[in-house]
Design a protein around this motif. Structure first.
Motif, PDB file in Angstrom:
ATOM      1  N   VAL A 368      -9.882   2.400  15.153  1.00 51.56           N
ATOM      2  CA  VAL A 368     -10.196   2.343  13.725  1.00 51.56           C
ATOM      3  C   VAL A 368      -8.915   2.529  12.924  1.00 51.56           C
ATOM      4  O   VAL A 368      -8.148   3.468  13.163  1.00 51.56           O
ATOM      5  CB  VAL A 368     -11.226   3.423  13.333  1.00 51.56           C
ATOM      6  CG1 VAL A 368     -11.466   3.410  11.819  1.00 51.56           C
ATOM      7  CG2 VAL A 368     -12.535   3.204  14.079  1.00 51.56           C
ATOM      8  N   THR A 369      -8.688   1.613  11.989  1.00 53.93           N
ATOM      9  CA  THR A 369      -7.545   1.682  11.083  1.00 53.93           C
ATOM     10  C   THR A 369      -7.950   2.366   9.789  1.00 53.93           C
ATOM     11  O   THR A 369      -9.034   2.110   9.258  1.00 53.93           O
ATOM     12  CB  THR A 369      -7.019   0.272  10.766  1.00 53.93           C
ATOM     13  OG1 THR A 369      -6.468  -0.299  11.950  1.00 53.93           O
ATOM     14  CG2 THR A 369      -5.948   0.320   9.680  1.00 53.93           C
ATOM     15  N   GLY A 370      -7.077   3.208   9.283  1.00 49.83           N
ATOM     16  CA  GLY A 370      -7.291   3.832   7.985  1.00 49.83           C
ATOM     17  C   GLY A 370      -6.006   3.784   7.177  1.00 49.83           C
ATOM     18  O   GLY A 370      -4.926   4.030   7.715  1.00 49.83           O
ATOM     19  N   TYR A 371      -6.121   3.414   5.889  1.00 50.64           N
ATOM     20  CA  TYR A 371      -4.923   3.414   5.042  1.00 50.64           C
ATOM     21  C   TYR A 371      -5.304   3.737   3.615  1.00 50.64           C
ATOM     22  O   TYR A 371      -6.460   3.616   3.209  1.00 50.64           O
ATOM     23  CB  TYR A 371      -4.187   2.066   5.108  1.00 50.64           C
ATOM     24  CG  TYR A 371      -4.900   0.901   4.468  1.00 50.64           C
ATOM     25  CD1 TYR A 371      -4.917   0.720   3.076  1.00 50.64           C
ATOM     26  CD2 TYR A 371      -5.545  -0.051   5.239  1.00 50.64           C
ATOM     27  CE1 TYR A 371      -5.564  -0.353   2.493  1.00 50.64           C
ATOM     28  CE2 TYR A 371      -6.185  -1.128   4.667  1.00 50.64           C
ATOM     29  CZ  TYR A 371      -6.190  -1.282   3.297  1.00 50.64           C
ATOM     30  OH  TYR A 371      -6.841  -2.342   2.718  1.00 50.64           O
ATOM     31  N   CYS A 372      -4.298   4.148   2.846  1.00 54.94           N
ATOM     32  CA  CYS A 372      -4.446   4.352   1.410  1.00 54.94           C
ATOM     33  C   CYS A 372      -3.166   3.908   0.731  1.00 54.94           C
ATOM     34  O   CYS A 372      -2.071   4.051   1.286  1.00 54.94           O
ATOM     35  CB  CYS A 372      -4.778   5.806   1.070  1.00 54.94           C
ATOM     36  SG  CYS A 372      -3.486   6.992   1.491  1.00 54.94           S
ATOM     37  N   VAL A 373      -3.309   3.311  -0.464  1.00 59.31           N
ATOM     38  CA  VAL A 373      -2.173   2.787  -1.212  1.00 59.31           C
ATOM     39  C   VAL A 373      -2.166   3.450  -2.579  1.00 59.31           C
ATOM     40  O   VAL A 373      -3.209   3.538  -3.242  1.00 59.31           O
ATOM     41  CB  VAL A 373      -2.252   1.255  -1.363  1.00 59.31           C
ATOM     42  CG1 VAL A 373      -1.035   0.729  -2.136  1.00 59.31           C
ATOM     43  CG2 VAL A 373      -2.338   0.583   0.001  1.00 59.31           C
ATOM     44  N   LEU A 374      -0.997   3.908  -3.009  1.00 56.69           N
ATOM     45  CA  LEU A 374      -0.848   4.553  -4.312  1.00 56.69           C
ATOM     46  C   LEU A 374       0.093   3.737  -5.185  1.00 56.69           C
ATOM     47  O   LEU A 374       1.071   3.159  -4.697  1.00 56.69           O
ATOM     48  CB  LEU A 374      -0.302   5.968  -4.171  1.00 56.69           C
ATOM     49  CG  LEU A 374      -1.182   6.988  -3.451  1.00 56.69           C
ATOM     50  CD1 LEU A 374      -0.805   7.061  -1.977  1.00 56.69           C
ATOM     51  CD2 LEU A 374      -1.050   8.373  -4.082  1.00 56.69           C
ATOM     52  N   LEU A 375      -0.216   3.692  -6.476  1.00 51.19           N
ATOM     53  CA  LEU A 375       0.671   3.122  -7.481  1.00 51.19           C
ATOM     54  C   LEU A 375       1.231   4.302  -8.268  1.00 51.19           C
ATOM     55  O   LEU A 375       0.570   4.826  -9.159  1.00 51.19           O
ATOM     56  CB  LEU A 375      -0.086   2.155  -8.382  1.00 51.19           C
ATOM     57  CG  LEU A 375       0.768   1.346  -9.373  1.00 51.19           C
ATOM     58  CD1 LEU A 375       1.781   0.480  -8.640  1.00 51.19           C
ATOM     59  CD2 LEU A 375      -0.113   0.486 -10.269  1.00 51.19           C
ATOM     60  N   GLY A 376       2.421   4.724  -7.890  1.00 50.09           N
ATOM     61  CA  GLY A 376       2.940   5.977  -8.427  1.00 50.09           C
ATOM     62  C   GLY A 376       2.138   7.136  -7.857  1.00 50.09           C
ATOM     63  O   GLY A 376       2.086   7.338  -6.644  1.00 50.09           O
ATOM     64  N   ASN A 377       1.483   7.904  -8.741  1.00 45.43           N
ATOM     65  CA  ASN A 377       0.628   9.013  -8.304  1.00 45.43           C
ATOM     66  C   ASN A 377      -0.851   8.640  -8.261  1.00 45.43           C
ATOM     67  O   ASN A 377      -1.689   9.483  -7.958  1.00 45.43           O
ATOM     68  CB  ASN A 377       0.799  10.204  -9.254  1.00 45.43           C
ATOM     69  CG  ASN A 377       2.222  10.712  -9.286  1.00 45.43           C
ATOM     70  OD1 ASN A 377       2.926  10.650  -8.284  1.00 45.43           O
ATOM     71  ND2 ASN A 377       2.657  11.204 -10.437  1.00 45.43           N
ATOM     72  N   SER A 378      -1.181   7.379  -8.567  1.00 46.86           N
ATOM     73  CA  SER A 378      -2.572   6.958  -8.684  1.00 46.86           C
ATOM     74  C   SER A 378      -3.035   6.240  -7.424  1.00 46.86           C
ATOM     75  O   SER A 378      -2.417   5.257  -6.999  1.00 46.86           O
ATOM     76  CB  SER A 378      -2.746   6.034  -9.894  1.00 46.86           C
ATOM     77  OG  SER A 378      -2.316   6.668 -11.083  1.00 46.86           O
TER      78      SER A 378
END
Length: 424
Positions: A368-378
């Motif tokens: 299982v792949t998990g990721y998160c992407v932030l734009l600056g602190n958001s």
């Protein structure tokens, strides 16, 4: 009647506790299931007449005699009671739809398309808007027949109650339209018949509203507050989005408002499989619940992995799967108003984190792949998804996870270009 003061228990201090009061339900608030029910209510008749008038204004059809050898498709009304953020009735909506399921693919039509914006695009637009101080407004199109031009000849029976006869499209998200002038920038995001507008010029929004109203009948809903069941609150810190009302509706509809809250959505060592538990007699209950939870993940990254796991058993759910889904509901009750903050003091620099397990699925041995992407602190994008191949090692599973994350980052860079954000 007792006059003794009643105080809620300490563990309910974060909830609004009130006594239930039975009040009669207005007939207008009841959603009809067919035309014969709706036609008996004058409010629903008004809604149907408004839908027909809007379709006529858009020149959706041409009245004609049915040619010999042609078979018309039928149509029906779909009724919906639209609510405000506080639960009060905003308006009654009657949508006229063609029964396209009677058509044959390749003969009556080639492909289908509906303008639906990606939720990542919505979050990305909001995070940029709050940093740059853009105005945020929302419109509602009175009917969903926009500019979907048909190249095929389609004949449809006349509906009941019918008595008569600018901007650049984004390549990253086809539901996003942008317009740049010397002194303003405007972005328009379409989700079927709901429109989100962001601009650095209030005059540009007014001009856009006039332009759209000349071509379609739209309703100005004012500044962005409640969009697609997502509650939007703007303050000096930034923009908060949550699905408080939607979460409470799930708890109420599943009769779990009185259940005891839990601290985690799933036990750490729990491994669900297809054979766990006994098969449910009625699969629709599980499918309905998981479907509602999937939409809740728009603002709840904390349940993304759990709901992804539960969604794998939609075909043949068991009692063990349903029990795991009910535990997610108890976790949601702990903080139904949990939100995501898009900071006004954030930079516009992309950063991402990814991870994977190895062969965690007991049925397929896939990772299982998990990721998160932030734009600056958001936080603007997140996902938990089973990989499409079996990895031979944990290192291979990690590389697959990184490749998936890089694909998301590449797409987001193209989206930022359309939104006038310079990114290295």
């Amino acid at each position: 009647m007792s006059t003794r003061t009643r105080t809620a228990p300490h563990y309910l201090k974060d909830f609004h506790c009130q006594q239930a009061v039975l009040t009669p339900i207005s007939q207008s608030k009841i959603q009809p299931t067919c035309y014969n029910q709706a036609v008996k209510n004058p409010d629903w008749c008004t809604a149907m007449d408004a839908e027909l008038h809007a379709l006529e204004q858009n020149n959706t059809w041409v009245l004609t005699d049915l040619p010999h050898g042609k078979v018309p498709i039928d149509c029906k009304y779909v009724y919906k009671v639209k609510h405000n953020l506080d639960g009060s009735v905003e308006r009654l909506k009657a949508r006229l739809v063609a029964k396209g399921y009677t058509q044959q693919e390749g003969i009556d039509y080639i492909d289908t398309f509906s303008p639906v914006a990606k939720m990542v695009t919505v979050r990305c637009l909001l995070s940029i808007a709050v940093v740059r101080g853009w105005h945020l407004y929302q419109f509602d199109v009175n009917n969903a027949f926009l500019h979907g031009d048909l190249e095929e000849e389609i004949y449809m029976n006349k509906p009941p109650r019918y008595s008569k006869g600018g901007p650049n499209q984004s390549k990253a998200d086809y539901s996003l339209f942008v317009k740049t002038t010397n002194d303003s920038f405007t972005a328009l995001l379409v989700y079927v018949d709901d429109i989100l507008v962001a601009s650095d010029s209030h005059d540009s929004i007014v001009a856009l509203k006039v332009f759209l109203n000349d071509h379609f009948k739209i309703k100005d809903l004012g500044p962005l507050r409640y969009f697609l069941g997502i509650e939007v609150a703007r303050c000096s810190q930034g923009i908060h989005i949550c699905q408080h009302k939607y979460a409470l509706d799930i708890l109420a509809d599943s009769s779990t408002l009185g259940s005891k809250p839990v601290k985690v959505p799933m036990d750490q060592n729990l491994k669900l499989s297809r054979a766990a538990g006994s098969t449910l007699k009625d699969h629709s209950i599980y499918r309905w619940l998981v479907g509602r939870l999937l939409y809740l993940t728009i603002t709840r990254p904390d349940i993304s992995y759990v709901v992804h796991t539960l969604s794998q058993f939609m075909a043949t759910p068991t009692s063990a799967h349903l029990a795991a889904a009910h535990k997610v509901l108890k976790y949601i009750k702990t903080a139904p108003a949990q939100d995501v903050l898009f900071s006004a003091a954030s930079s516009l620099q992309l950063s991402a984190y990814c991870d994977s397990d190895w062969a965690s699925c007991p049925d397929t041995c896939r990772s299982v792949t998990g990721y998160c992407v932030l734009l600056g602190n958001s936080l603007i994008s997140w996902k938990s998804k089973k990989q499409i191949v079996v990895s031979h090692s944990s290192a291979e599973a990690e590389y697959i996870a990184m490749a998936t994350t890089c694909s998301e980052l590449t797409w987001l860079r193209f989206l930022l270009i359309d939104l006038q954000v310079d990114h290295p």
